[in-house]
Write a protein that holds these residues in place. Sequence first.
Motif, mmCIF file in Angstrom:
data_model
loop_
_atom_site.group_PDB
_atom_site.id
_atom_site.type_symbol
_atom_site.label_atom_id
_atom_site.label_comp_id
_atom_site.label_asym_id
_atom_site.label_seq_id
_atom_site.Cartn_x
_atom_site.Cartn_y
_atom_site.Cartn_z
ATOM 1 N N ALA A 120 22.147 -4.823 -0.311
ATOM 2 C CA ALA A 120 21.168 -5.303 0.665
ATOM 3 C C ALA A 120 20.631 -4.127 1.477
ATOM 4 C CB ALA A 120 21.805 -6.340 1.588
ATOM 5 N N GLY A 121 21.531 -3.204 1.823
ATOM 6 C CA GLY A 121 21.103 -2.023 2.576
ATOM 7 C C GLY A 121 20.127 -1.180 1.785
ATOM 8 N N VAL A 122 20.366 -1.026 0.487
ATOM 9 C CA VAL A 122 19.464 -0.235 -0.348
ATOM 10 C C VAL A 122 18.064 -0.855 -0.329
ATOM 11 C CG1 VAL A 122 18.964 0.472 -2.710
ATOM 12 C CG2 VAL A 122 21.275 0.668 -1.839
ATOM 13 N N ILE A 123 18.028 -2.184 -0.398
ATOM 14 C CA ILE A 123 16.715 -2.843 -0.338
ATOM 15 C C ILE A 123 16.068 -2.604 1.025
ATOM 16 C CG2 ILE A 123 15.515 -5.054 -0.427
ATOM 17 C CD1 ILE A 123 17.660 -5.997 -2.371
ATOM 18 N N LEU A 124 16.859 -2.804 2.087
ATOM 19 C CA LEU A 124 16.317 -2.629 3.445
ATOM 20 C C LEU A 124 15.794 -1.212 3.649
ATOM 21 C CD1 LEU A 124 18.991 -4.391 5.672
ATOM 22 C CD2 LEU A 124 16.693 -5.162 5.175
ATOM 23 N N GLY A 125 16.538 -0.254 3.141
ATOM 24 C CA GLY A 125 16.155 1.131 3.374
ATOM 25 C C GLY A 125 14.959 1.576 2.565
ATOM 26 N N ASN A 126 14.609 0.799 1.551
ATOM 27 C CA ASN A 126 13.536 1.239 0.679
ATOM 28 C C ASN A 126 12.287 0.392 0.753
ATOM 29 O OD1 ASN A 126 14.317 3.646 -0.997
ATOM 30 N ND2 ASN A 126 16.149 2.389 -1.047
ATOM 31 N N ILE A 127 12.250 -0.502 1.739
ATOM 32 C CA ILE A 127 10.996 -1.212 1.978
ATOM 33 C C ILE A 127 10.005 -0.157 2.468
ATOM 34 C CG2 ILE A 127 9.858 -2.981 3.359
ATOM 35 C CD1 ILE A 127 11.923 -4.163 1.469
ATOM 36 N N PRO A 128 8.877 -0.023 1.777
ATOM 37 C CA PRO A 128 7.943 1.043 2.177
ATOM 38 C C PRO A 128 7.328 0.728 3.546
ATOM 39 C CG PRO A 128 7.336 0.060 0.064
ATOM 40 C CD PRO A 128 8.363 -0.817 0.657
ATOM 41 N N PHE A 129 7.136 1.750 4.345
ATOM 42 C CA PHE A 129 6.548 1.548 5.672
ATOM 43 C C PHE A 129 5.762 2.793 6.049
ATOM 44 C CE2 PHE A 129 10.732 3.358 6.154
ATOM 45 C CZ PHE A 129 10.508 4.395 7.029
ATOM 46 N N VAL A 130 4.951 2.638 7.077
ATOM 47 C CA VAL A 130 4.196 3.788 7.588
ATOM 48 C C VAL A 130 5.102 4.542 8.544
ATOM 49 C CG1 VAL A 130 2.207 4.525 8.910
ATOM 50 C CG2 VAL A 130 2.026 2.570 7.370
ATOM 51 N N PRO A 131 5.336 5.813 8.300
ATOM 52 C CA PRO A 131 6.243 6.543 9.186
ATOM 53 C C PRO A 131 5.686 6.633 10.602
ATOM 54 C CG PRO A 131 5.582 7.899 7.306
ATOM 55 C CD PRO A 131 4.780 6.650 7.242
ATOM 56 N N ALA A 144 0.819 -1.212 0.000
ATOM 57 C CA ALA A 144 0.000 0.000 0.000
ATOM 58 C C ALA A 144 0.848 1.254 0.000
ATOM 59 C CB ALA A 144 -0.906 -0.004 1.224
ATOM 60 N N ASN A 145 2.037 1.184 0.604
ATOM 61 C CA ASN A 145 2.849 2.393 0.770
ATOM 62 C C ASN A 145 3.892 2.581 -0.318
ATOM 63 O OD1 ASN A 145 1.900 3.556 3.345
ATOM 64 N ND2 ASN A 145 2.425 1.505 4.071
ATOM 65 N N ALA A 146 4.043 1.584 -1.181
ATOM 66 C CA ALA A 146 5.122 1.648 -2.172
ATOM 67 C C ALA A 146 4.939 2.843 -3.081
ATOM 68 C CB ALA A 146 5.150 0.364 -2.981
ATOM 69 N N LYS A 147 6.066 3.529 -3.301
ATOM 70 C CA LYS A 147 6.063 4.592 -4.300
ATOM 71 C C LYS A 147 7.058 4.188 -5.377
ATOM 72 C CE LYS A 147 5.036 8.186 -0.958
ATOM 73 N NZ LYS A 147 5.601 7.659 0.299
ATOM 74 N N TRP A 148 6.992 4.903 -6.490
ATOM 75 C CA TRP A 148 7.887 4.530 -7.593
ATOM 76 C C TRP A 148 9.341 4.615 -7.178
ATOM 77 C CZ3 TRP A 148 6.929 1.471 -11.182
ATOM 78 C CH2 TRP A 148 5.638 1.394 -11.714
ATOM 79 N N GLY A 149 9.620 5.646 -6.372
ATOM 80 C CA GLY A 149 11.006 5.823 -5.918
ATOM 81 C C GLY A 149 11.515 4.592 -5.190
ATOM 82 N N ASN A 150 10.674 4.043 -4.290
ATOM 83 C CA ASN A 150 11.084 2.861 -3.544
ATOM 84 C C ASN A 150 11.399 1.709 -4.483
ATOM 85 O OD1 ASN A 150 8.667 4.067 -1.455
ATOM 86 N ND2 ASN A 150 10.706 3.692 -0.676
ATOM 87 N N ILE A 151 10.500 1.537 -5.450
ATOM 88 C CA ILE A 151 10.670 0.379 -6.341
ATOM 89 C C ILE A 151 11.939 0.540 -7.177
ATOM 90 C CG2 ILE A 151 9.628 -0.827 -8.287
ATOM 91 C CD1 ILE A 151 6.909 -0.051 -6.884
#
Lengths: 120, 440
Positions: B101-112, B66-73
């Motif tokens: 791996a860090g880039v993936i971890l940091g870009n998992i979309p989440f609710v702030p 639900a939170n994914a944005k294009w930037g994250n993907i």
Amino acid sequence: MANILLFTDQMSQGYTILITGLVIVFCALLTLSLFFQHGLPVMLYLYKIITKGREKKIKDIKVEADKEFTGEIAAAISLALHMYLNEQHDNENAVLTIKQARKLYSPWSSKIYGIQNRIK
Amino acid sequence: MKKLIILFSVLSVLLFVRPLLFSTTISPDFNNTSVTVTNTPKADEEAFYSDAFKGINQFYHYTGFANAKWGNIIMILIGIIFIYLGIKYDYEPLLLIPIGAGVILGNIPFVPGNQTGIYEAGSVFNYLYFGVVKGIYPPLIFLGIGAMTDFSSLIANPKLMLLGAAAQIGVFATFLGALYLGFNLPEAGAIGIIGGADGPTAIFLSSKLANGVNLLPDGTTVKNLIGPIAIAAYSYMALVPVIQPPLMRLLVNKEDRKIKMKPPRAVSQKEKMIFPVVALLLTTFISPSALPLLGMLFFGNLLKESGRTERLADTARTKLIDIVTILLGVTVGASTQADIFITKDSMLIFGLGAISFVIATMGGLLFAKFMNLFLKGNNKINPLIGAAGVSAVPDSARVVHAEALKSDPSNYLLMHAMAPNVSGVIGSAIAAGIILSFLG
């Protein structure tokens, strides 16, 4: 206007940092390289003099003969050295003797005892 | 309370999957936090189902989908590409895989607001990121580098140290370029250090200058550029084998590429022991701001060369540096959270980084040619080793070696190239110290 002033000021400061920075980096590494090119050999030489005394030339070294040290002693030492250096591997007796260490038969190695006394 | 509802709704999903298939009424009011949990015995089935759906809906709004944005993907794809490059082409896998791996971890979309992301105070990643923001990791990495580096080729031929200084032209030229593009002085300083081709130094300087905390004279805060700068520095370090050879062929003619250098003299253990102490004193007296980097570098080298602390040196160059590399890689990777990372500034930094590498390499090569004007006979140096003046230890030295082998298969330059290579590390740390003392 203030923005432009700030900008130009920033650029001039940038050039200052550019020039001084490069000069300092060069100077630092130049000092380091000069030290290791010239300073260190001198230091090591001084250290050597302090710890071991000045290096003597061959002609400075006096030849003093030891009266006690005769040719026979020298011959004995050199013979001993010669023998030692030539005897890296000492010769061993090549004859093999096989010594029977124990009896061929012993109750400890006999199967017959083991067969009859099984653990139940 | 929210979490209780989530838990309850998940349980209800598991127990009553049926209503999911038949029900058609989904309450859009998922934000209503005053939902009463339907565990009272009188609650009828309808209320139960609708509440369960509210929970499911809310759960859905907490998920990454639900939170994914294009930037994250896009950033996750970049992370996967990093991992792929590291595994498939062996481009600095020790760095690219943790960073990927860090880039993936940091870009998992989440609710702030739930202490998840790396930039949220109190989250686990935020604590690990502390080592980057406060510049703790880079000196530890330098300790390990010091404990692995053999400075003997530098001691044998100290004039090669100047090549390490020449390559720092890249740092200052990029600094100027960044100023032209409108970055502030501290930001430009941090961007310039990418030309030093030294990941830890770049992180150290950007954590001091462009950390998003410091105030500028006009009252605004600087931008947080640690992520883009670190990623740029490490990516270009991995790309040294791609960037440098064309420049070498362009600037050094075939005759010069074949110059054979006389083998370096043997260096005594005493000299190797004196080197870290003297170099530490000289460089840190000149540039005290670089103390954390240079101090740890030479301390590590002293551990190695003293001959009495082999255990400590061994830990520093294996376990310690591995641990710090893991933490640094993952947190730097995770700091590329899309909403902070994908900006015009990052793109500019990537462009400037490439230019700074080119300028640094050219500076080293041209200065080596310049030095050759003053050197006679078999004292002449092969200008290719100038390219190793950008630090990127030991990749650029290897590239120089490979390039020399191409023009003369019997010309082994690796040992000679290591001298400007390690002096490049010292040079870029001094440069970082100078920039820090001007702008910090």
